[in-house]
Design an enzyme around this catalytic site. Structure first.
Site, short mmCIF file in Angstrom:
data_model
loop_
_atom_site.label_atom_id
_atom_site.label_comp_id
_atom_site.label_asym_id
_atom_site.label_seq_id
_atom_site.Cartn_x
_atom_site.Cartn_y
_atom_site.Cartn_z
N ASP A 424 0.84 -1.19 0.00
CA ASP A 424 0.00 0.00 0.00
C ASP A 424 0.88 1.24 0.00
O ASP A 424 1.98 1.23 -0.55
CB ASP A 424 -0.92 -0.05 1.22
CG ASP A 424 -2.28 0.57 0.96
OD1 ASP A 424 -2.33 1.80 0.78
OD2 ASP A 424 -3.29 -0.17 0.94
N HIS A 482 -3.56 6.11 3.29
CA HIS A 482 -4.42 4.98 2.98
C HIS A 482 -3.94 3.69 3.63
O HIS A 482 -4.71 2.93 4.23
CB HIS A 482 -4.49 4.84 1.46
CG HIS A 482 -5.35 3.74 0.95
ND1 HIS A 482 -4.88 2.45 0.75
CD2 HIS A 482 -6.64 3.73 0.56
CE1 HIS A 482 -5.84 1.70 0.26
NE2 HIS A 482 -6.92 2.44 0.15
N SER A 680 -11.33 -0.79 -0.48
CA SER A 680 -10.07 -0.79 0.27
C SER A 680 -10.31 -1.11 1.74
O SER A 680 -9.46 -1.69 2.40
CB SER A 680 -9.38 0.57 0.18
OG SER A 680 -8.53 0.64 -0.92
#
Length: 764
Positions: A424, A482, A680
């Protein structure tokens, strides 16, 4: 479903024949049009703060402040769904390379003690002193070289410089690289022919550290003579192709034969980056939008030489036509799978917010949990509907994934012997709920291009997330952090520590692998990140030594996406780790289309996860399709189905602004927890669930773990995986509900359905 439908006109009518299209390019283009036509303008209402439980009331403001309110009816322009690629970067693999692999027993019978010595000391150190995030240095920075499993110096894969103006020198470069690979191959561990297998009793007599070391060695990709020869021949073809266009370049070789070609002045040296010259629209200088036009046959040489993006297309075309390669493709740019949304206009209290006095008229006091229920003392736990037991009474959620029930009835909150790698944006190492977490171990920064790295360098041992904002001039531009949100859901956040939120697996090893930076992540970096996470290839330290992942992943989480058919090189990387026993979990994607048009959610050998809301229904933004295995909590910031005055997003770790105190309703400038929505958010719930299942039954195979997961899913009724036919053209109407069309989303994750092992549970 609170959505605003966009008129599509004649374009929607043409998309009804999507399934009949024979050309992949046409089908993909139609899918993009579908996504544009069905983009929902997210809407909602203002927050009304409810009463808070005692744990929440007792926490400090910084331990409980959160970001994210119900989203108002605000129209905003979403970023184009069309894919981008890195200018001058190409991924290729020669045909018919035979891989060499060996298993744990092969490794144990090799008798090469020096190989084990490279692995076992690091293991012993990990067992005696687990990695801690409590130091001032970045948590994921690896230990000093003497305690890492460093393989022999100067063994990294060579790079070949190709210059058509100096063909003889280029051929010498190819020959030297071939010899270097051959020398390296002679030092590689290799399986020996054996006429017998170790008896079970003999295996039991092997020390556990030795067996674990053998498993790690068996993960590693071995350089084969076949891979060496095929890459040598491919380099010659590449030199001929570059000569045709009068361009130079360089080629990075690999253990398994996957080659990355950087062409032109930009691609040949992406490290030549001067931050002072960074424009506001940085991505325009090295990223291009994939128009789908390719390289027209009529394009002249001068035009190609003056347009680096076009040159990339034309070289891809010529290399494919050579017949030398299994695949040749552009270096596509992947994005995280947050659902883009507008930023709140007021950084303080939102209109309509009412400070809490402990109760709100009409609220029902929380039902006390039984003494046998395992409930974390994290103050924001009561807001994490996603982990709650599935149901409709107080303290349950119709979209809950049953984690609390699993913790309680399985007497299992995870194991530090289970490893989940998160490929990520990296991890915020100084996050207050992460910096002291025992669950975070050494990771890696695989972002090769400093322009995307945002940390001033390329690949290194620092998996910290410095931020990924691409273009600050764009509306609502912000760093997403994120990877921190995703990893927090799995278990990077320290759970039951009276701070912030809880994770799904309280005990687990989280390996952060940074592959996305500013403007996204290169496919070539993601491929390497997957392989490094699985223990197949090494990274490189500052001295040129190979640095292997000391904690090869059992599970890899990919909360990333690309609006393209699954790239061949990505499928290759996924297959490589799956063949070695890794489970790959992927977000299905947020383009509102079938996963067949999306990657990695549409790739083979992944568990593709759709996003559900707090009702247990598919979220309006989620991709769908027959390849989707599971629907898990992904959230919907436009809804408040539990009536708590807060959005039904997924609450997890990340630094944020425009926050508020959930007890008083007062505005807070910054905080460390936020509601987000997207596939996600759904994927890490499945990764955490698999980590718990492996902790429950450590010797279960990946197939057995997946079978247990699937057997525990709650079946969804057709209308729970559906959407308005007018909003999702090309889908199939549901019998009896002609205005609603099917959006296949698998079964609902519900760990409460996993039977205890004592009652005959286990792999189903």
């Amino acid at each position: 479903m609170k959505t605003t439908r966009l008129a599509a006109g004649a374009a929607l009518v043409s998309l009804l024949v999507l399934a009949a299209c024979d050309q992949q390019g046409t089908r993909l283009e139609r899918a993009r049009e579908l996504a544009d036509a069905t983009l929902d303008q997210i809407s909602g209402r203002a927050v009304v703060e409810p009463g808070a439980d005692q744990t929440l009331l007792a926490a400090s403001v910084m331990d409980r402040a959160i970001a994210g309110t119900l989203v108002n009816d605000i129209a905003f322009e979403a970023e184009s769904e069309r894919a981008k690629f890195a200018i001058g970067s190409i991924i290729a693999k020669p045909k018919d390379i035979q891989t060499v692999a060996f298993d744990e027993e092969d490794a144990l019978m090799m008798g090469e003690d020096e190989l084990f010595e490279e692995v076992e000391p690091a293991m012993a150190m990990v067992e005696e002193a687990p990695a801690s995030a409590g130091s001032d240095a970045p948590v994921a920075a690896p230990a000093p070289a003497e305690s890492r499993s460093l393989v022999r110096p100067a063994r990294l894969m060579p790079t070949v410089k190709l210059d058509p103006a100096a063909p003889e020198e280029s051929q010498n470069q190819i020959a030297n690289a071939t010899r270097e690979l051959e020398r390296t191959a002679t030092k590689e561990p290799a399986p020996q022919p054996r006429t017998r297998s170790l008896a079970p009793r003999s295996m039991e007599a092997v020390p556990e550290t030795r067996r674990v070391a053998a498993r790690k060695l068996a993960r590693r990709s071995v350089i084969s003579g076949d891979a060496i020869r095929k890459q040598q021949d491919a380099n010659s073809v590449m030199l001929d192709t570059l000569s045709k266009y009068g361009m130079d370049g360089q080629v990075a070789l690999s253990r398994e034969g996957q080659m990355v070609i950087q062409i032109g002045s930009d691609g040949a040296d992406p490290t030549r980056f001067n931050p002072e010259n960074a424009a506001a629209r940085l991505q325009a200088s090295f990223l291009a939008v994939d128009s789908g036009a390719g390289c027209p046959d009529t394009t002249d040489l001068v035009t190609i030489q003056s347009n680096a993006a076009l040159a990339t297309e034309c070289i891809v075309k010529d290399l494919r036509a050579s017949g030398q390669f299994e695949y040749v493709e552009k270096d596509f740019i992947f994005e995280n799978q947050f659902v883009r949304r507008p930023r709140p206009t007021d950084p303080g209290t939102t209109p309509g917010t009412t400070p809490s006095t402990g109760t709100v008229p009409g609220d029902t006091p929380a039902t006390p949990v039984t003494l046998t229920d395992i409930t974390p003392n994290d103050p924001l736990w009561s807001l994490q509907w996603n982990f709650q037991n599935n149901g409709t009474v107080e303290g349950e959620s119709a979209g809950g994934a049953g984690f609390q029930d699993f913790w309680t009835h399985q007497a299992n909150e995870g194991s530090d012997h289970v490893v989940v790698a998160v490929v990520d944006t990296g991890l915020q190492m100084q996050h207050p709920d992460i910096k002291d977490s025992p669950n975070v171990v050494a990771g890696w920064d695989m972002v090769s291009d400093p322009r995307m790295g945002n940390d001033g360098d390329g690949r290194d041992n620092d998996a910290n997330d410095p931020g990924d904002m691409c273009d600050p001039s764009q509306p609502f531009a912000a760093d997403t952090f994120h990877g921190t949100h995703v990893a927090g859901t799995i278990g990077a956040a320290a759970s039951n520590n009276a701070t912030g939120v809880a994770g799904g697996a309280w005990n687990v090893k989280i390996v952060p692998v940074r592959a996305l930076g500013k403007c996204g992540g290169r496919l070539s970096d993601i491929n390497d990140a997957i392989r490094w996470a699985g223990g197949l290839i090494p990274g490189e330290d500052a001295l040129g030594n190979e640095v292997w992942n000391d904690n090869p992943a059992d599970i890899i989480n990919l909360s990333i996406g690309l609006f393209e058919f699954c790239p061949a090189s990505l499928q290759d990387a996924i297959d490589s780790v799956v063949d070695r026993g890794v489970i790959v979990v992927s977000a299905a994607g947020n383009a509102r289309v079938s996963t067949q048009f999306y990657a990695p959610g549409g790739c083979q050998n992944v568990i593709s996860v759709a996003a559900g809301d707090a009702r247990g229904q598919i979220a309006p933004y989620s991709n769908f399709g027959p390849n989707v295995t599971v629907i898990a909590p992904g959230g919907d910031l436009t809804r408040d189905d539990n009536g708590d005055g807060r959005p039904d997003g997924v609450l997890s770790t990340k630094a944020a602004t425009n926050c508020y105190d959930p007890v008083t309703g007062e505005g807070v400038d910054t905080c460390f927890y936020a509601y987000e929505q997207g596939t996600s958010m759904a994927a890490p719930h499945v990764s955490a669930a698999l980590a718990l299942l492996k902790a429950r039954q450590p010797d279960a195979t990946p197939s057995e773990l997946k079978a247990t997961l699937i057997a525990a899913l709650d079946k969804r009724e057709p209308l729970q995986c559906a959407g308005a036919c007018a909003t999702y053209p090309g889908t199939t109407p549901i019998p009896g509900s002609p205005d609603m069309c099917a959006r296949p989303c698998g079964g609902l994750l519900n760990l409460a359905n996993v039977p205890p092992l004592s009652t005959g549970g286990g792999p189903q």
